[in-house]
Design an enzyme around this catalytic site. Structure first.
Site, short mmCIF file in Angstrom:
data_model
loop_
_atom_site.label_atom_id
_atom_site.label_comp_id
_atom_site.label_asym_id
_atom_site.label_seq_id
_atom_site.Cartn_x
_atom_site.Cartn_y
_atom_site.Cartn_z
N PHE A 193 2.02 0.39 -0.08
CA PHE A 193 0.99 -0.25 0.74
C PHE A 193 0.93 -1.72 0.33
O PHE A 193 0.85 -2.02 -0.86
CB PHE A 193 -0.39 0.38 0.48
CG PHE A 193 -1.53 -0.35 1.15
CD1 PHE A 193 -2.11 0.14 2.31
CD2 PHE A 193 -2.01 -1.55 0.61
CE1 PHE A 193 -3.15 -0.56 2.93
CE2 PHE A 193 -3.05 -2.25 1.24
CZ PHE A 193 -3.62 -1.75 2.39
N GLU A 194 0.95 -2.60 1.31
CA GLU A 194 0.73 -4.02 1.04
C GLU A 194 0.15 -4.64 2.29
O GLU A 194 0.58 -4.29 3.40
CB GLU A 194 2.06 -4.77 0.80
CG GLU A 194 2.69 -4.59 -0.54
CD GLU A 194 4.00 -5.38 -0.69
OE1 GLU A 194 4.30 -5.78 -1.82
OE2 GLU A 194 4.69 -5.62 0.30
N ILE A 195 -0.82 -5.52 2.12
CA ILE A 195 -1.18 -6.42 3.22
C ILE A 195 -0.98 -7.81 2.63
O ILE A 195 -1.64 -8.16 1.64
CB ILE A 195 -2.64 -6.22 3.68
CG1 ILE A 195 -2.82 -4.81 4.26
CG2 ILE A 195 -3.02 -7.28 4.72
CD1 ILE A 195 -4.23 -4.49 4.72
N HIS A 245 7.88 -7.35 -6.94
CA HIS A 245 6.79 -8.02 -6.21
C HIS A 245 5.62 -8.36 -7.14
O HIS A 245 5.06 -9.45 -7.09
CB HIS A 245 6.25 -7.11 -5.10
CG HIS A 245 7.07 -7.14 -3.85
ND1 HIS A 245 6.60 -6.68 -2.64
CD2 HIS A 245 8.33 -7.56 -3.61
CE1 HIS A 245 7.53 -6.83 -1.71
NE2 HIS A 245 8.60 -7.35 -2.29
#
Ligand code: GDP
Ligand code: MN
Length: 375
Positions: free
Chosen positions: A260-262, A297
């Site tokens: 999950f990433e925004i 990341h």
């Protein structure tokens, strides 16, 4: 030389060159078609409505469709039916028309499907493939998840350094990374992308984890070598203490769980991250070890961003096997109408890095968090 032989090699050469030209031309047309027919339409609409240019981005195998559909459904009903952002699906292989039809049927918004350019999902020429194969076959590592997998390594390298360069993402400012077999549990009554933009955030997450050390023996030392040569990229008010307990001497294995990433696309395009990824890629650890995109990341986010650019989306409520983010704060849980069990939240547990994150960011932990920390 016998006459026929030279004719053969000439013909082979011509065939091979024309095949290459054909394949380049086809790739170009495919991209142009995909881009013109969907992405640019979606972008134009967002421009017109004065909306943030954002999209869901999902790398997925066609075979995962049955676990993808429920994921799409929760995101659509909990968030996107109200806010109407487009979706992008990509894979290393072409999706079938059947797959596209089913997905389009489930998403009323703009949907695009793309193939990953070959050069983003293959071995760079400095990698010794024989050596990589021998490492994958090392029986003593068979207990480490995906250690013997070749495709998993391409996936991790892709998600580390290439996804944001996919032509379908051209023109977008933010993306929400989606994986099949995940769920969100709370009603998001506000536009998360607009919120990212208004608050000048670059990276948002829901879960934190600790990495298996055997997958990244030389990631930290490579990072330190890079930073010694490029100290100008280290943000002044960074989040180093989230990923290191001793001011950078060693890595504590904490990372944002990147399924999950925004996040803002321009962070990955920045000089700091581009150079960092290139450096890591040349080191070979994506293939000779098993570097995940999560530690890569997370280390970059923690070093290159000021800590006020990073955000914990606790109210999204998110599950990716085997960990759950469920707002432990009862007021948040109620406000967002969450359907998960707070007591199963992973955030404040021992093996999560949530408590460290709260401390480094100076956030107040919810009442009762210490009971969870014992588990
Ligand atoms: P895990 O979350 O680390 O257990 O790994 P997953 O199997 O969930 O893979 C991570 C993401 O990459 C998921 O969205 C998968 O659908 C996708 N993925 C993994 N391997 C491949 C692959 O070979 N091809 C494609 N197209 N997607 C892949
Ligand atoms: Mn997954």
């Amino acid at each position: 030389m016998i006459k026929g032989e030279s004719d053969d090699s000439y013909n082979n050469l011509i065939t091979s060159v024309s095949n290459q030209i054909n394949s380049l031309y086809n790739d170009y047309i495919t991209k142009l078609y995909e881009y013109n027919n969907s992405t640019s339409e979606a972008l134009d609409a967002m421009e017109e409505d004065n909306k943030v240019k954002a999209t869901f981005f999902c790398l997925v195998r066609e075979s995962e469709i049955d676990s993808l559909l429920p994921t799409i459904r929760t995101i659509q009903t909990r968030f996107n039916n109200k806010f109407g952002y487009p979706w992008i699906f990509v894979s290393d292989e072409e999706f079938s028309d059947n797959f596209k039809e089913i997905i389009r049927d489930k998403i009323p918004q703009n949907v695009s499907f793309g193939v990953i350019p070959k050069e983003h999902w293959s071995y760079p020429d400095w990698i010794d493939q024989k050596k990589a194969e021998e490492i994958r076959n090392d029986k003593s590592m068979s207990g480490i998840p995906y250690f013997n997998s070749e495709s998993y390594r391409h996936m991790c390298r892709y998600e580390s350094g290439f996804f944001y360069r996919h032509p379908l993402l051209n023109g977008y400012e933010y993306y929400w990374r989606v994986e099949p077999d995940t769920q969100i549990f709370c009603d998001l009554d506000y536009d998360v992308f607009q919120w990212m933009k208004d608050n000048d955030k670059k990276y948002g997450f829901t879960l934190t984890m600790r990495e298996f050390p055997a997958t990244i023996p030389s990631l930290w030392s490579s990072t330190q070598t890079f930073l010694k040569e490029n100290p100008q990229y280290i943000a002044e008010d960074n989040l180093l203490n989230f990923i290191s307990n001793d001011e950078g001497k060693t890595y504590n294995m904490c990372h944002f769980w990147t399924n999950f990433e925004i996040a803002a696309i321009d962070f990955w395009e920045s000089e700091a991250y581009s150079k960092y990824f290139e450096f890591l890629d040349h080191n070979g650890g994506f293939f000779y070890e098993r570097w995940g995109d999560a530690p890569v990341h997370s280390i970059a986010v923690s070093y290159f961003l000021n800590k006020d650019k990073i955000h914990f989306f606790q109210e999204i409520g998110y599950y990716h096997k085997p960990n759950l983010n469920c707002p432990y704060d009862i007021d948040i849980w109620k406000h967002y109408n969450c359907s998960c069990i707070r007591q199963n939240d992973f955030t404040h547990r021992k093996y999560s890095c949530g408590n460290r994150y709260f401390d480094v960011q100076g956030l107040r932990k919810p009442d009762g968090w210490d009971k969870m920390a014992a588990i």
